[in-house]
Design an enzyme around this catalytic site. Structure first.
Site, PDB file in Angstrom:
ATOM      1  N   GLY A 102       0.805  -1.224   0.000  1.00 24.22           N
ATOM      2  CA  GLY A 102       0.000   0.000   0.000  1.00 24.22           C
ATOM      3  C   GLY A 102       0.836   1.271   0.000  1.00 24.22           C
ATOM      4  N   GLY A 119       8.230  -7.861  -1.742  1.00 21.82           N
ATOM      5  CA  GLY A 119       7.527  -6.782  -1.063  1.00 21.82           C
ATOM      6  C   GLY A 119       8.484  -5.650  -0.737  1.00 21.82           C
ATOM      7  CB  SER A 175       1.520 -14.625   1.342  1.00 26.83           C
ATOM      8  OG  SER A 175       1.845 -13.374   1.914  1.00 26.83           O
ATOM      9  CG  HIS A 229      -0.109  -9.464   5.087  1.00 27.90           C
ATOM     10  ND1 HIS A 229      -1.311  -9.604   4.438  1.00 27.90           N
ATOM     11  CD2 HIS A 229       0.148  -8.129   5.067  1.00 27.90           C
ATOM     12  CE1 HIS A 229      -1.764  -8.416   4.066  1.00 27.90           C
ATOM     13  NE2 HIS A 229      -0.887  -7.503   4.428  1.00 27.90           N
ATOM     14  CB  SER A 254      -1.869  -2.525  -2.741  1.00 23.62           C
ATOM     15  OG  SER A 254      -2.569  -2.272  -1.549  1.00 23.62           O
TER      16      SER A 254
END
Ligand code: FNR
Length: 355
Positions: free
Chosen positions: A81, A307, A251, A253, A108
Site C-alpha cells: 500500500g 515486497g 504468504s 503477509h 494494492s
C-alpha cells in the site's frame, strides 16, 4: 561510485536515509516481536544448494509461463500500500519500474493512486489485489473498474480478516499525511476512520466474514483468474482449488499480521504437494536474492513476489530504483541457474537442493 546494479542492502540503506519516519516504520513494521518476518529471510539462508557442474550453460533462460502468459522472469511485485509515502510519483513510479524490469505488478487495494492512472502508466501485465471490504456493492465496483482498466487477474487477500498488532508502525494505516489520499478506498461508503474504541479489532475496509463460499462466488462471477493470497496450510490450498482459484500465493503477509507463523519457504512444500500442479503456486516473504528465487522454484513455486525490497528501490530512486532492484535479482537468478547447471526454469527441481 555506485555500481550499475547495487545489492539490495545498498537500497535498504539509501531508502533509510530518504524515507520519512512514517514511511520507514510502515515498510519495516512486523507483527509482535518480528519473529516471522525474520524467519522468512533466515530460512532461505539455511537451505543449501547442490550445483551440477559440467553442464553447457552458454544459454540461460529465466522466463516462466504463468496463467497463459510467458513472463521474462519469475519475480513479481507484491501488492503493497501507500506508495506515495515512499516517493512523490508513488504507484506510477512503481508500475513504470516494474514494466522496465519485465516484472508483473500487483496493484494494492491500499493504492494512493487511482487504478485508472496506474493502468495508463503500465507497460506490462498487472493484477489487482483486493482486501474484500464488507460492502458488496463497493467491492463489485472496484473489481469492475480493475477489469475494465485491463487487470489480467485478481488477487484476493484472505489472511487479513482483521488487522494484526504491528510493532513499531505507530500508525493506524489509513490516516494519510496532507495531500495524499487513497486511490480506491477513498470511495468506501463507510469511510476508513479507525474505530474510536481501541478494543475493537474490526475495520471498515476489511471483511471479517469472508468465507470459501463467498470466494467461490467471486471466482464464478468473474471471467478473470482469481488467485488467493495468504495460504499456508495444505488443507486451505485444497479449499482454494475447490473454490475455483486459478492460483495460490503462499504468504504470511511479510510477517505483518500474526507473529510466529512459519516462514513461507517452510509452508511452501505442503501447499505444492497438496495442489499437485492443478494451479500455479506462488510464494512471497523474505525473498532477497536470486538464489532465494531459485530455491523457491526448486521447492515447487511457479514464481515469487517481492515486497519490501522494491519499496526500498522506490524510496531511493523512484522508477529507476524499482527497475534496478528487480533487475539485480533477475541477474542473480541467471547466475545461480548457470552455477547450478540449469538452463531453464523448468529444469529447476529439488535436484538443485542439498538434502
Ligand atoms: C504489504 N503487504 C500487503 N499485502 C496485501 O495483500 N495487500 C496490501 O495492501 C499489502 N500492503 C503491504 C504494505 C507494506 C509496506 C508491506 C511491506 C507489505 C504484504 C505483501 O504483499 C507481501 O506479502 C510481503 O511484503 C512479502 O514479504 P517481503 O518481501 O516484504 O518480505
Amino acid at each position: 561510485m555506485t555500481p550499475a546494479l547495487p545489492p539490495l542492502e545498498h537500497y535498504a540503506a539509501l531508502a533509510a536515509e530518504r524515507m520519512t519516519d512514517l514511511a520507514s516504520r510502515y515498510a519495516a513494521s512486523a507483527a509482535g516481536s518480528g519473529h516471522t518476518a525474520r524467519w522468512n529471510e533466515e530460512r532461505y539462508q539455511e537451505i543449501r544448494l547442490a550445483p551440477r557442474v559440467g553442464v553447457d550453460v552458454t544459454s540461460v533462460d529465466p522466463s516462466v509461463r504463468l496463467l497463459g502468459r510467458r513472463l521474462p522472469h519469475p519475480v513479481l511485485l507484491a501488492p503493497t500500500g501507500c506508495h506515495r509515502l515512499f516517493h512523490p510519483e508513488g504507484e506510477l513510479a512503481s508500475v513504470r519500474g516494474a514494466g522496465e524490469a519485465g516484472a508483473l505488478f500487483v496493484v494494492s487495494s491500499y493504492t494512493t493512486t487511482p487504478t485508472a492512472d496506474i493502468a495508463a502508466a503500465a507497460r506490462g501485465p498487472w493484477w489487482f489485489q483486493l482486501n474484500p471490504a464488507p460492502d458488496a456493492g463497493f467491492v463489485a465496483n472496484v473489481l469492475d473498474e480493475a477489469v475494465a482498466r485491463g487487470a489480467e487477474a485478481l488477487v484476493v487477500t484472505l489472511d487479513t480478516p482483521v488487522a494484526g498488532m504491528r510493532s513499531g508502525q505507530g500508525w493506524d494505516g489509513v490516516s494519510l499525511p496532507d495531500g495524499l489520499e487513497f486511490g480506491v478506498l477513498r470511495d468506501l461508503p463507510a469511510g476508513l476512520a479507525p474505530p474510536a474504541d481501541p478494543e475493537v479489532i474490526h475495520r471498515s475496509a476489511l471483511d471479517a466474514g469472508l468465507t470459501w463460499d463467498r470466494l467461490a462466488g467471486l471466482c464464478a462471477e468473474r471471467e478473470l483468474p482469481v488467485l488467493v493470497k495468504g495460504v499456508l496450510r495444505g488443507d486451505d490450498a485444497e479449499r482454494a482449488v475447490a473454490a475455483g482459484a486459478a492460483g495460490i500465493i503462499v504468504s504470511n503477509h511479510g510477517g505483518r499480521n500474526l507473529d510466529t507463523l512459519p516462514a513461507t519457504v517452510d509452508a511452501l512444500p505442503r501447499v505444492v504437494e497438496r495442489v499437485a500442479g492443478r494451479v500455479p503456486v506462488l510464494v512471497d516473504g523474505g525473498v532477497r536474492s536470486g538464489g532465494d528465487v531459485l530455491k523457491a522454484l526448486a521447492l515447487g513455486a511457479n514464481a515469487v513476489l517481492l515486497g519490501r525490497p522494491y519499496l526500498w528501490g522506490l524510496a531511493a530512486e523512484g522508477a529507476e530504483g524499482v527497475r534496478r532492484v528487480v533487475t539485480r535479482l533477475r541477474v542473480e537468478l541467471e547466475m545461480a541457474m548457470a552455477l547450478c547447471g540449469v538452463r531453464t526454469t523448468d529444469e529447476i527441481t529439488d535436484d538443485v537442493l542439498w538434502t
